[in-house]
Design a protein around this motif. Structure first.
Motif, PDB file in Angstrom:
ATOM      1  N   ASN A 192       0.804  -1.217   0.000  1.00 39.98           N
ATOM      2  CA  ASN A 192       0.000   0.000   0.000  1.00 39.98           C
ATOM      3  C   ASN A 192       0.837   1.267   0.000  1.00 39.98           C
ATOM      4  N   CYS A 193       0.235   2.320  -0.529  1.00 38.20           N
ATOM      5  CA  CYS A 193       0.927   3.608  -0.642  1.00 38.20           C
ATOM      6  C   CYS A 193      -0.123   4.714  -0.583  1.00 38.20           C
ATOM      7  N   ASP A 194       0.138   5.741   0.187  1.00 37.10           N
ATOM      8  CA  ASP A 194      -0.747   6.902   0.282  1.00 37.10           C
ATOM      9  C   ASP A 194       0.003   8.156  -0.147  1.00 37.10           C
ATOM     10  N   TYR A 195      -0.718   9.113  -0.698  1.00 34.61           N
ATOM     11  CA  TYR A 195      -0.083  10.363  -1.090  1.00 34.61           C
ATOM     12  C   TYR A 195      -0.950  11.525  -0.657  1.00 34.61           C
ATOM     13  N   THR A 196      -0.337  12.679  -0.548  1.00 36.22           N
ATOM     14  CA  THR A 196      -1.063  13.849  -0.048  1.00 36.22           C
ATOM     15  C   THR A 196      -1.304  14.900  -1.128  1.00 36.22           C
ATOM     16  N   ASN A 197      -0.492  14.890  -2.172  1.00 36.63           N
ATOM     17  CA  ASN A 197      -0.611  15.918  -3.197  1.00 36.63           C
ATOM     18  C   ASN A 197      -1.586  15.484  -4.286  1.00 36.63           C
ATOM     19  N   SER A 198      -2.749  16.126  -4.338  1.00 33.10           N
ATOM     20  CA  SER A 198      -3.770  15.735  -5.304  1.00 33.10           C
ATOM     21  C   SER A 198      -3.376  16.086  -6.740  1.00 33.10           C
ATOM     22  N   PHE A 213      -0.564  15.072  -8.127  1.00 33.22           N
ATOM     23  CA  PHE A 213       0.159  13.957  -8.725  1.00 33.22           C
ATOM     24  C   PHE A 213      -0.722  13.306  -9.782  1.00 33.22           C
ATOM     25  N   ASP A 214      -0.121  12.995 -10.933  1.00 35.45           N
ATOM     26  CA  ASP A 214      -0.946  12.426 -11.994  1.00 35.45           C
ATOM     27  C   ASP A 214      -0.366  11.154 -12.586  1.00 35.45           C
ATOM     28  N   TYR A 215       0.746  10.693 -12.041  1.00 38.79           N
ATOM     29  CA  TYR A 215       1.368   9.474 -12.556  1.00 38.79           C
ATOM     30  C   TYR A 215       2.042   8.777 -11.389  1.00 38.79           C
ATOM     31  N   PHE A 216       1.817   7.459 -11.304  1.00 36.32           N
ATOM     32  CA  PHE A 216       2.304   6.701 -10.151  1.00 36.32           C
ATOM     33  C   PHE A 216       3.028   5.458 -10.638  1.00 36.32           C
ATOM     34  N   TYR A 270      10.047  -2.699  -2.036  1.00 35.38           N
ATOM     35  CA  TYR A 270       9.189  -2.089  -3.046  1.00 35.38           C
ATOM     36  C   TYR A 270       8.951  -0.626  -2.706  1.00 35.38           C
ATOM     37  N   PHE A 271       9.187   0.228  -3.694  1.00 39.33           N
ATOM     38  CA  PHE A 271       8.972   1.666  -3.542  1.00 39.33           C
ATOM     39  C   PHE A 271       7.840   2.108  -4.443  1.00 39.33           C
ATOM     40  N   CYS A 272       6.931   2.892  -3.918  1.00 36.87           N
ATOM     41  CA  CYS A 272       5.997   3.590  -4.790  1.00 36.87           C
ATOM     42  C   CYS A 272       6.536   4.996  -5.026  1.00 36.87           C
ATOM     43  N   ALA A 273       6.174   5.567  -6.150  1.00 37.85           N
ATOM     44  CA  ALA A 273       6.644   6.897  -6.513  1.00 37.85           C
ATOM     45  C   ALA A 273       5.526   7.628  -7.257  1.00 37.85           C
ATOM     46  N   ALA A 274       5.592   8.938  -7.232  1.00 36.85           N
ATOM     47  CA  ALA A 274       4.572   9.752  -7.891  1.00 36.85           C
ATOM     48  C   ALA A 274       5.238  10.922  -8.590  1.00 36.85           C
ATOM     49  N   SER A 275       4.564  11.414  -9.623  1.00 35.28           N
ATOM     50  CA  SER A 275       5.099  12.581 -10.323  1.00 35.28           C
ATOM     51  C   SER A 275       3.970  13.542 -10.691  1.00 35.28           C
ATOM     52  N   LEU A 276       4.383  14.795 -10.880  1.00 30.06           N
ATOM     53  CA  LEU A 276       3.470  15.841 -11.347  1.00 30.06           C
ATOM     54  C   LEU A 276       3.653  15.996 -12.841  1.00 30.06           C
TER      55      LEU A 276
END
Lengths: 112, 115
Positions: free
Chosen positions: A22-28, A30-33, A88-94
């Motif tokens: 599981n992974c949670d993010y705070t920045n709405s 983000f558009d690619y994970f 395992y790492f999750c990552a996000a990008s803008l």
């Protein structure tokens, strides 16, 4: 400010069963994970990704689910194999930022 | 994907010295990135290196401490200057193939220990 969080530092699963990371993010915005797998003494290996316009992406044994309203994504591995034991790492990008923000990682151990 | 190599794979250095890490890619890429992974921590972006322009550094990282070169579209170096034990980390380069997604591919990393 940790924008991407993996709250479980470790997970142990029996071989053949399903692993759910599981992974949670705070920045709405983000558009690619993405999910990466990392073995000791190696660089992270890209596994699977998902765009914010989708809620599911599947590639073989790996499926990523995205719940935008909850700002949550998960990686399902089924069936789990001993070779899946890794961090395992999750990552996000803008969009347009071309840089990734990573979570802290979850160490997955598959037990025979 | 891309084939990315890094040199050295590991090193042990003395406090106050500098180390230059090389990153070589098997094909031309627009964007190259340098990350740090401190023990037990996540990957943190140090800077983005574009060919022909100054590197763009993230908050908390400065050019004097981490000078970067990008002489062509397949090569980059990161120097860790005036090292202290706190610089002991894995340093990773990555590339973005510049297609429709922001997927990055990583090199094997350089494990640095500063005594």
């Amino acid at each position: 400010d940790q924008q991407v969080k993996q709250n479980s530092p470790s997970l142990s699963v029996q071989e053949g069963r399903i692993s759910i990371l599981n992974c949670d993010y705070t920045n709405s915005m983000f558009d690619y994970f993405l999910w990466y797998k990392k073995y000791p003494a190696e660089g992270p290996t890209f596994l699977i990704s998902i765009s914010s316009i989708k809620d599911k992406n599947e590639d073989g044994r790996f499926t990523v689910f995205l719940n935008k309203s909850a700002k949550h994504l998960s990686l399902h591995i089924v069936p789990s194999q001993p070779g899946d034991s890794a961090v395992y790492f999750c990552a996000a990008s803008l969009e347009g930022a071309q840089k990734l923000v990573f979570g802290q990682g979850t160490r997955l151990t598959i037990n025979p | 994907s891309a084939v990315i190599s890094q040199k050295p794979s590991r090193d042990i250095c003395q406090r106050g010295t500098s180390l230059t890490i090389q990153c070589q890619v098997d094909s031309q890429v627009t964007m190259m990135f340098w990350y740090r992974q401190q023990p037990g921590q996540s990957l943190t972006l140090i800077a983005t290196a574009n060919q022909g322009s100054e590197a763009t550094y993230e908050s908390g990282f400065v050019i004097d401490k981490f000078p970067i070169s990008r002489p062509n579209l397949t090569f980059s170096t990161l120097t860790v200057s005036n090292m202290s034990p706190e610089d002991s980390s894995i340093y990773l380069c990555s590339v973005d193939r510049g297609r429709l997604t922001d997927t990055q591919y990583f090199g094997p990393g350089t494990r640095l220990t500063v005594l």
